[in-house]
Design a protein around this motif. Sequence first.
Motif: not given
Length: 219
Positions: A150-152, A206-211
């Motif tokens: 999450p921090a990344v 953001t979508t990529f990291f949520k995935w």
Amino acid sequence: MSFEYLNNILKPMLEGAQVTVLLFIVAIVLSIPLGFLLTLAVRSSFKPLSWLASTYIYLLRGTPLLLQLLFIVFGLPLLPVVGEYLVLDRFVAACLGFILNYAAYFAEIFRGGLLAIDKGQYEAAQVLGLNKWQTTTRIVLPQMFRIALPAVANESVTLVKDTALLYAVAVPELLHFAQTAVNRDFTIVPFFIAGIIYLIITLTLTTFFKWLEKRFKFD
């Protein structure tokens, strides 16, 4: 505001957005592994290496990114004797500045991830008969990256927005073309378009990291 005008200003702004995205990709791909190496250096039992890494992180996090970019682009060539060999292409210099700066931030993120791992994990690994390498690669690193994700993600979104600093070192990115259109046409429409493009980029990221978070089952 005619469609023809929007089309005319959108083309160069999209070209600028390509520079923005390219800088982001180069910076993120190189700063994350460099940040991890810095984390290992800080935790090293070899004190001079640990001290150097800690000092580096302190300096890069304690001074503005803009100042660092200005120093690399305009300051390095002014150094006596070696300055003439340190004249870099503006984009290359900007990439170097972003990589060095964000590596320091990622190093702290990864350090926090390591500190968050319960000591019982190490003890359990010893009970299972795992050696130091197996403990690090199979237990410690997966948990560290999971905790730090999450921090990344947040730092990566900040990186996208910080690419606007390229404007200060005369690299023609998205904001450069938006500002040029505003000055030429006396309208703030290009700023709104630039904002929309930035939002699209950050939304995609953001979508990529949520995935990724779901993939690693982060709760």
